[in-house]
Scaffold this motif. Structure first.
Motif, short mmCIF file in Angstrom:
data_model
loop_
_atom_site.label_atom_id
_atom_site.label_comp_id
_atom_site.label_asym_id
_atom_site.label_seq_id
_atom_site.Cartn_x
_atom_site.Cartn_y
_atom_site.Cartn_z
N THR A 1 -9.06 9.00 -12.47
CA THR A 1 -8.88 8.57 -11.08
C THR A 1 -9.14 7.07 -11.07
O THR A 1 -10.19 6.61 -11.53
CB THR A 1 -9.86 9.28 -10.15
N LEU A 2 -8.18 6.30 -10.57
CA LEU A 2 -8.29 4.84 -10.58
C LEU A 2 -8.64 4.34 -9.19
O LEU A 2 -7.91 4.59 -8.23
CB LEU A 2 -6.98 4.21 -11.05
N VAL A 3 -9.75 3.61 -9.08
CA VAL A 3 -10.20 3.06 -7.81
C VAL A 3 -10.01 1.55 -7.81
O VAL A 3 -10.56 0.84 -8.66
CB VAL A 3 -11.68 3.40 -7.54
N THR A 4 -9.25 1.09 -6.86
CA THR A 4 -9.08 -0.34 -6.62
C THR A 4 -8.60 -0.52 -5.19
O THR A 4 -8.42 0.47 -4.46
CB THR A 4 -8.10 -0.97 -7.63
N GLU B 1 0.83 -1.21 0.00
CA GLU B 1 0.00 0.00 0.00
C GLU B 1 0.87 1.26 0.00
O GLU B 1 0.93 2.00 0.98
CB GLU B 1 -0.95 -0.03 1.20
N ARG B 2 1.54 1.50 -1.11
CA ARG B 2 2.51 2.58 -1.18
C ARG B 2 1.87 3.96 -1.43
O ARG B 2 2.52 4.98 -1.23
CB ARG B 2 3.52 2.32 -2.30
N TYR B 3 0.61 4.00 -1.89
CA TYR B 3 -0.02 5.27 -2.25
C TYR B 3 -0.95 5.75 -1.12
O TYR B 3 -1.74 4.98 -0.60
CB TYR B 3 -0.82 5.14 -3.54
N ALA B 4 -0.84 7.03 -0.81
CA ALA B 4 -1.70 7.63 0.21
C ALA B 4 -3.13 7.76 -0.33
O ALA B 4 -3.35 7.73 -1.54
CB ALA B 4 -1.16 9.01 0.58
N MET C 1 -3.19 -1.46 -5.96
CA MET C 1 -2.83 -0.27 -6.74
C MET C 1 -1.39 -0.33 -7.25
O MET C 1 -1.09 0.13 -8.36
CB MET C 1 -3.03 0.98 -5.89
N ARG C 2 -0.49 -0.88 -6.47
CA ARG C 2 0.92 -0.95 -6.86
C ARG C 2 1.10 -1.66 -8.19
O ARG C 2 1.96 -1.30 -9.00
CB ARG C 2 1.71 -1.67 -5.76
N GLY D 1 -6.86 4.51 -3.81
CA GLY D 1 -6.98 3.20 -3.18
C GLY D 1 -8.04 3.20 -2.08
O GLY D 1 -8.34 4.22 -1.47
N THR D 2 -8.60 2.03 -1.86
CA THR D 2 -9.56 1.85 -0.78
C THR D 2 -9.29 0.52 -0.09
O THR D 2 -8.50 -0.28 -0.58
CB THR D 2 -11.01 1.90 -1.32
#
Length: 257
Positions: free
Chosen positions: A186-189, A71-74, A194-195, A212-213
């Motif tokens: 905007t990409l939702v996953t 989970e590298r993205y805030a 996400m990485r 990310g969620t």
């Protein structure tokens, strides 16, 4: 039942079954039982190793460590979301629901869709849902579209229902987006997904904001994170599966030059 399963997905499922828990910790335990009389010392080592691995893979602290690396993205900033042109949400499975006499979304798919709706209502951006039927039957994007219409009164603008892998999600979604003149999304996953997913969309020439969620979090801390939990087993399995998928695509890319 097997006729509708995509062959590539079937191979991935079989390899995952052999390389991921519970097989990875059951194998040394079974080997220990077979060697108990002939090689008792080795059998004890294998038995302890299998038990230790099973314990580690059932701990929240392990799930936090593995998924924390993925989970590298805030979390996405809403102001930045408004600067994009569309929201793309990837499916993550469906399941039959006899109480509805229809297919419904898996927990991960439902979580992704709910977050995508939350973003769409605050940004005014159109939605693209993406996901085929890798295990056969109704396409997951069709289930997502129905859920959007019936539960959220927010029909998607695009439905991409042919993809069976994350790479195909990106390739086929990009075709629809380019036809509409859209280049910023905007990409939702899932945060742990996400990485791997984001680079596939960037490779299609899209500017991608990660949204990310489902971040891996536990209520409470300290000693509680060292107590085995069924949820942690599932989250550790998913993290290892994602790492295995990343390794597969890295090797594939290396072979392709």
């Amino acid at each position: 039942m097997m006729a509708g399963v995509n062959l590539q997905v079937l191979v991935h499922q079989l390899l995952g079954a052999l390389l991921l828990p519970p097989f990875t910790y059951l194998l040394p335990i079974v080997a220990a039982l077979l060697l108990l009389r002939r090689r008792p010392r080795l059998a004890r080592v294998l038995l302890c190793s299998g038990a230790l691995l099973a314990w580690l893979l059932s701990l929240p602290v392990t799930a936090l460590a593995l998924n924390g690396w993925l989970e590298r993205y805030a979390p996405a900033d809403l102001a930045q979301v408004r600067q994009t042109q569309a929201i793309v949400v990837l499916s993550a499975g469906k399941k039959p629901a006899p109480e509805y006499a229809a297919n419904v979304l898996s927990a991960d798919s439902a979580g992704r869709l709910r977050y995508a709706v939350w973003l769409a209502k605050r940004s005014g951006l159109p939605l693209l849902v993406s996901g085929g039927a890798p295990l056969g039957g109704e396409a997951e994007a069709r289930v997502m579209a129905r859920t959007l219409r019936e539960d959220y009164a927010l029909p998607p603008r695009w439905v991409e229902d042919k993809s069976n892998t994350t790479l195909q999600n990106a390739q086929l979604s990009a075709v629809l987006l380019r036809q509409a003149g859209i280049s910023r999304i905007t990409l939702v996953t899932q945060a742990w997904h996400m990485r791997r997913a984001l680079p596939f969309f960037q490779q299609q020439g899209l500017q991608v904001l990660p949204a990310g969620t489902g971040f891996t979090r536990y209520d409470g801390d300290g000693v509680l994170n060292w107590i085995p939990q069924g949820r942690a087993l599932q989250e550790n399995h998913q993290a290892l599966r994602e790492l295995l998928g990343a390794l597969y695509y890295a090797i594939r890319s290396l072979i392709a030059g």
